[in-house]
Design a protein around this motif. Structure first.
Motif, PDB file in Angstrom:
ATOM      1  N   GLN A 181       0.828  -1.198   0.000  1.00  0.00           N
ATOM      2  CA  GLN A 181       0.000   0.000   0.000  1.00  0.00           C
ATOM      3  C   GLN A 181       0.869   1.256   0.000  1.00  0.00           C
ATOM      4  OE1 GLN A 181      -3.113  -0.135  -0.459  1.00  0.00           O
ATOM      5  NE2 GLN A 181      -3.574  -2.266  -0.034  1.00  0.00           N
ATOM      6  N   PRO A 182       1.209   1.766  -1.188  1.00  0.00           N
ATOM      7  CA  PRO A 182       1.961   3.024  -1.268  1.00  0.00           C
ATOM      8  C   PRO A 182       1.094   4.208  -0.862  1.00  0.00           C
ATOM      9  CG  PRO A 182       1.323   2.286  -3.450  1.00  0.00           C
ATOM     10  CD  PRO A 182       0.918   1.194  -2.497  1.00  0.00           C
ATOM     11  N   MET A 228      -3.297   9.324   5.369  1.00  0.00           N
ATOM     12  CA  MET A 228      -2.327   8.253   5.523  1.00  0.00           C
ATOM     13  C   MET A 228      -3.017   6.926   5.276  1.00  0.00           C
ATOM     14  SD  MET A 228      -0.289   9.488   8.955  1.00  0.00           S
ATOM     15  CE  MET A 228       0.866   8.117   8.857  1.00  0.00           C
ATOM     16  N   VAL A 229      -2.256   5.982   4.714  1.00  0.00           N
ATOM     17  CA  VAL A 229      -2.773   4.629   4.549  1.00  0.00           C
ATOM     18  C   VAL A 229      -2.934   3.993   5.923  1.00  0.00           C
ATOM     19  CG1 VAL A 229      -2.211   2.319   3.716  1.00  0.00           C
ATOM     20  CG2 VAL A 229      -1.824   4.294   2.251  1.00  0.00           C
ATOM     21  N   GLU A 246      -4.854  -5.430   3.186  1.00  0.00           N
ATOM     22  CA  GLU A 246      -5.235  -6.135   1.959  1.00  0.00           C
ATOM     23  C   GLU A 246      -6.130  -5.213   1.129  1.00  0.00           C
ATOM     24  OE1 GLU A 246      -8.136  -9.809   0.556  1.00  0.00           O
ATOM     25  OE2 GLU A 246      -7.542  -9.659   2.660  1.00  0.00           O
ATOM     26  N   HIS A 247      -7.104  -4.580   1.811  1.00  0.00           N
ATOM     27  CA  HIS A 247      -7.880  -3.512   1.190  1.00  0.00           C
ATOM     28  C   HIS A 247      -7.094  -2.203   1.298  1.00  0.00           C
ATOM     29  CE1 HIS A 247     -12.217  -5.331   1.444  1.00  0.00           C
ATOM     30  NE2 HIS A 247     -11.386  -6.075   0.742  1.00  0.00           N
ATOM     31  N   ARG A 248      -7.474  -1.235   0.499  1.00  0.00           N
ATOM     32  CA  ARG A 248      -6.837   0.083   0.561  1.00  0.00           C
ATOM     33  C   ARG A 248      -7.691   0.979   1.445  1.00  0.00           C
ATOM     34  NH1 ARG A 248      -2.536   2.394  -1.362  1.00  0.00           N
ATOM     35  NH2 ARG A 248      -2.499   4.374  -2.502  1.00  0.00           N
ATOM     36  N   CYS A 249      -7.130   1.353   2.591  1.00  0.00           N
ATOM     37  CA  CYS A 249      -7.874   2.117   3.599  1.00  0.00           C
ATOM     38  C   CYS A 249      -7.144   3.422   3.915  1.00  0.00           C
ATOM     39  CB  CYS A 249      -8.045   1.296   4.877  1.00  0.00           C
ATOM     40  SG  CYS A 249      -8.950  -0.254   4.638  1.00  0.00           S
ATOM     41  N   VAL A 269     -11.648   5.080   6.338  1.00  0.00           N
ATOM     42  CA  VAL A 269     -12.423   4.853   5.127  1.00  0.00           C
ATOM     43  C   VAL A 269     -11.790   3.685   4.363  1.00  0.00           C
ATOM     44  CG1 VAL A 269     -13.289   5.843   2.971  1.00  0.00           C
ATOM     45  CG2 VAL A 269     -13.003   7.300   4.998  1.00  0.00           C
ATOM     46  N   ASP A 270     -12.543   2.611   4.206  1.00  0.00           N
ATOM     47  CA  ASP A 270     -12.099   1.477   3.397  1.00  0.00           C
ATOM     48  C   ASP A 270     -12.501   1.777   1.952  1.00  0.00           C
ATOM     49  OD1 ASP A 270     -11.821  -0.933   2.017  1.00  0.00           O
ATOM     50  OD2 ASP A 270     -12.330  -2.147   3.761  1.00  0.00           O
TER      51      ASP A 270
END
Length: 282
Positions: A181-182, A228-229, A246-249, A269-270
C-alpha cells in the motif's frame, strides 16, 4: 449513534498538538506529481510530405509507356512519427511530456478493460510515475531512460507496476503485488472525503465544520486534505477493518479551507469496500 460519538468525532484541533500532528502528516505524505502535456505532431514535416504527394504526376519517372500512367495512383505520403515532446537525459527527472507518454504506453487495452479505479470506473487508479533506477549491470551513462508507472486495481486490490522504456516506447516489464500500500493519490484522498461526508459517521465532521465556518459541509472541495494509509493491527476493532492492508484504507486529516483543522483521526475509510468505520467500535 451515541451522543458521545457524535460530538467526539470531529473536535477542532488547536495549539501545539495541532502543529505537531500537521507537521508529521505533511512530512510523511508523498503525493505523485501531475502528468504533463501530451504529445504533438511535427506540423512542418507533415505539411511538406502532403504537398509533395499532391503535386506528384501519376506515372512520372516510373518508366511507363504511353497511356500506362493514366488512372495510376500516386504513392502515398509517409506520415512522420509523432513528436515525443521534451525529453530528459541521464538521471534528470522525467519531463511532463515523458510522464504523459509513459502513462499512455503503460495503459494497454488489457489493463484498461479489466482494472477499476477508486470510483469504480474502468481502468486502474494511477498512483505515481517515477524515473526508473538503472539495473546494476548498466553503467549510468549508457542506461536506457525508463519510467516506473504505478497503478492500483480496485477490482482485485492489486498494485501494478509497469516499467516503460522511453526510447523504444515499449513496456520492459510488469510486476503485480498484493498487500502493498503506497501513499494515497490526491484522487483517492478526495474520494475518501466524499465517502466520509456522505456516511452517518461523518455527522461530527460536518457539525464541527459548520461551527468553525458557519457553512454546511457538502463537498471535499471545501476541505484541505491530508491522509495516511491505514493498516489493521491484529485484533483491530471493529472487525470490518481487519482487511485494511489487503484492502486500501485511509485515515483523513481534514482542514477547513482557510480555516482550522478538524479531528477525524479515529475514522477509517475502506476505499476498496467503500465503507466508513470508527476505530474502537464494534
Amino acid at each position: 449513534m451515541g451522543t458521545s460519538v457524535q460530538r467526539h468525532l470531529g473536535k477542532v484541533m488547536a495549539g501545539a498538538a495541532l502543529a505537531v500532528t500537521a507537521t508529521a502528516v505533511m512530512v510523511g505524505i508523498t503525493l505523485p506529481g501531475e502528468a504533463g502535456a501530451g504529445e504533438t505532431e511535427t506540423g512542418g514535416a507533415r505539411n511538406t510530405a502532403q504537398r509533395a504527394a499532391q503535386e506528384r504526376v501519376p506515372g512520372e519517372g516510373q518508366g511507363q509507356g504511353e497511356g500506362q500512367g493514366q488512372g495510376a495512383v500516386a504513392p502515398g505520403a509517409v506520415e512522420p512519427p509523432p513528436d515525443e515532446g521534451e525529453r530528459g537525459t541521464g538521471s534528470d527527472p522525467l519531463t511532463g511530456d515523458e510522464t504523459e507518454r509513459a502513462v499512455r504506453i503503460a495503459l494497454d487495452r488489457q489493463v484498461l478493460r479489466s482494472a477499476r479505479d477508486v470510483d469504480g470506473d474502468r481502468g486502474p487508479q494511477r498512483l505515481s510515475v517515477e524515473l526508473s533506477r538503472p539495473d546494476t549491470a548498466e553503467p549510468d551513462a549508457r542506461a536506457p531512460r525508463r519510467a516506473d508507472v504505478t497503478f492500483y486495481d480496485y477490482g482485485d486490490d492489486t498494485l501494478i507496476t509497469r516499467t516503460v522504456d522511453l526510447a523504444t516506447g515499449t513496456v520492459a516489464r510488469t510486476g503485480t503485488q498484493r498487500g502493498v500500500q503506497p501513499p494515497l493519490s490526491r484522487a483517492e484522498q478526495t474520494e475518501a472525503a466524499r465517502l466520509l461526508i456522505a456516511d452517518p459517521l461523518g455527522a461530527g465532521l460536518k457539525a464541527d465544520y459548520e461551527d468553525a465556518t458557519g457553512r454546511e459541509l457538502t463537498s471535499p472541495d471545501q476541505l484541505e486534505l491530508f491522509a495516511m494509509v491505514y493498516r489493521a493491527a491484529p485484533g483491530a476493532r471493529p472487525a470490518s477493518l481487519e482487511r485494511c492492508g489487503e484492502h486500501r484504507c485511509a485515515r483523513l486529516f481534514p482542514k477547513a479551507a482557510n480555516g482550522p483543522w478538524i479531528d477525524a483521526r479515529h475514522l477509517v475509510v475502506d476505499l476498496s469496500a467503500r465503507e466508513v468505520a470508527a476505530l474502537g467500535r464494534d
